[in-house]
Design a protein around this motif. Sequence first.
Motif, PDB file in Angstrom:
ATOM      1  N   ALA A   4       0.842  -1.194   0.000  1.00 12.30           N
ATOM      2  CA  ALA A   4       0.000   0.000   0.000  1.00 12.30           C
ATOM      3  C   ALA A   4       0.880   1.248   0.000  1.00 12.30           C
ATOM      4  O   ALA A   4       0.614   2.207  -0.733  1.00 12.30           O
ATOM      5  CB  ALA A   4      -0.907  -0.009   1.223  1.00 12.30           C
ATOM      6  N   GLU A   5       1.967   1.179   0.788  1.00 14.12           N
ATOM      7  CA  GLU A   5       2.871   2.321   0.879  1.00 14.12           C
ATOM      8  C   GLU A   5       3.509   2.593  -0.487  1.00 14.12           C
ATOM      9  O   GLU A   5       3.579   3.734  -0.951  1.00 14.12           O
ATOM     10  CB  GLU A   5       3.947   2.011   1.932  1.00 14.12           C
ATOM     11  N   GLN A   6       3.933   1.470  -1.137  1.00 12.06           N
ATOM     12  CA  GLN A   6       4.560   1.607  -2.457  1.00 12.06           C
ATOM     13  C   GLN A   6       3.585   2.201  -3.465  1.00 12.06           C
ATOM     14  O   GLN A   6       3.941   3.100  -4.238  1.00 12.06           O
ATOM     15  CB  GLN A   6       5.025   0.242  -2.955  1.00 12.06           C
ATOM     16  N   LEU A   7       2.357   1.670  -3.425  1.00 13.71           N
ATOM     17  CA  LEU A   7       1.343   2.158  -4.371  1.00 13.71           C
ATOM     18  C   LEU A   7       1.073   3.638  -4.144  1.00 13.71           C
ATOM     19  O   LEU A   7       0.930   4.408  -5.096  1.00 13.71           O
ATOM     20  CB  LEU A   7       0.050   1.354  -4.216  1.00 13.71           C
ATOM     21  N   LYS A   8       1.062   4.010  -2.883  1.00 10.32           N
ATOM     22  CA  LYS A   8       0.811   5.412  -2.551  1.00 10.32           C
ATOM     23  C   LYS A   8       1.926   6.281  -3.134  1.00 10.32           C
ATOM     24  O   LYS A   8       1.672   7.334  -3.733  1.00 10.32           O
ATOM     25  CB  LYS A   8       0.768   5.549  -1.026  1.00 10.32           C
ATOM     26  N   GLN A   9       3.164   5.782  -2.956  1.00 12.12           N
ATOM     27  CA  GLN A   9       4.307   6.524  -3.477  1.00 12.12           C
ATOM     28  C   GLN A   9       4.203   6.676  -4.995  1.00 12.12           C
ATOM     29  O   GLN A   9       4.431   7.759  -5.538  1.00 12.12           O
ATOM     30  CB  GLN A   9       5.582   5.760  -3.119  1.00 12.12           C
ATOM     31  N   LYS A  10       3.828   5.545  -5.647  1.00 14.96           N
ATOM     32  CA  LYS A  10       3.684   5.559  -7.102  1.00 14.96           C
ATOM     33  C   LYS A  10       2.631   6.572  -7.526  1.00 14.96           C
ATOM     34  O   LYS A  10       2.824   7.318  -8.482  1.00 14.96           O
ATOM     35  CB  LYS A  10       3.267   4.170  -7.581  1.00 14.96           C
TER      36      LYS A  10
END
Lengths: 161, 258
Positions: A53-59
Amino acid sequence: MPQLEIADFAPQLIWLAITFGSLYLVMARIALPRIGMVIEERRDRIASDLDQAEQLKQKTEEAIATYEQALAESRAKAHAIAQETREKISTELEAERMKLDRKLLDQTEAAEARIDAAKDDALSQIKDVAATTTEAIVTSLIGGKLTKRDVSAAVTKALSE
Amino acid sequence: MANEVAADANEHGSGGGMPDPMHQFEIKRQVELDVFGIDASFTNSSLFMVIAAILISSFLIFSMRGRALVPGRMQSLAELSYEFIASMVRDNVGAAGQRYFPFIFTLFMFVLFCNMLGMVPYTFTVTSHIIVTFALASFIFLAVTVIAFARHGAGFLQYFVPKGVPALLLPLLVVIELISYLTRPISLSVRLFANMMAGHTMLKVFGSFVVGLGVLGGWAPLAFMVAFTGLEILVAFLQAYVFAILTCIYLHDALHMH
């Protein structure tokens, strides 16, 4: 009190050892590792989901930034194109206007020249008419003959006064 | 034989007097067994030990069969008991206690199920016998002492010498510490046994009041019985908890010496 019946101690102790011992083995070897594994798995899964989720948010944030940048760029580009077009049009308009002005000026000059020529022509014709008229009037008044040159000179003199 | 008949008559209240409240604690041999001269008969006590062990095992194994990521009702219960004891061990013993977690868990579940099974009418309460609780407590005491000496060697003897105490008082305090340490198995076992026995005796006595006073007067002791049964269920859980947490505290003393 049945609890103090010494003869009953041995069977209780033996069966306590058997049942508790085997229960301990079942718990330690089978049941508890299984539960521990499931709980561990869930913890890992939650952690990895959070990571994802954190990665997706960053993306998403990156994508938004890229989009914003692209938007700003294209806005600037559109502005530049509009400016260029405006300048080009105004230059062309200016040139066209100048050309038109020159043409009009030329035409005006030509017309003025024609008018001048016509005026001169008219004036010279007036001189001739005046001379002829003067000659005719003088002839009929005084009956004498006048040279054409005299009359012309007189008329020119009178006209220029 | 005549004694047995008399006891049976007493139990059913037909002997004229009150039924004997201690009759429920009697050990009855169901299968006579003799192993090398030692009496290993399968008794009513053994039966309920086996039932408790089977119930615990099947509860924990069958509820986890799905190994679901999102637990169902029974799996939640199994995980709850796991986490309950795991956090008890973590908080009271620390990281070094993780090795003993299966033992503490087995201990808690065994005592809890034996206590709870005893609350079902016509069952036998395994933990109402001092020899059973004393055997568990002695095993814990011996194991903890062995762990302590294995970990600290003779240094564990410092455990009995309190720090920051005037030298004059020291001999007295060492004796007190030693006695309090040595009486641990007694206090641990008597606490559980006495609670179980007293509770069940009270239930039996008040149950006989209900029958004795009949339809007219039996309501008051019946109401008391209902409330007391609730309290006994609480005690059954609480004593299992106390037994497990005291074991944790003894383990902590053995591993960390305060």
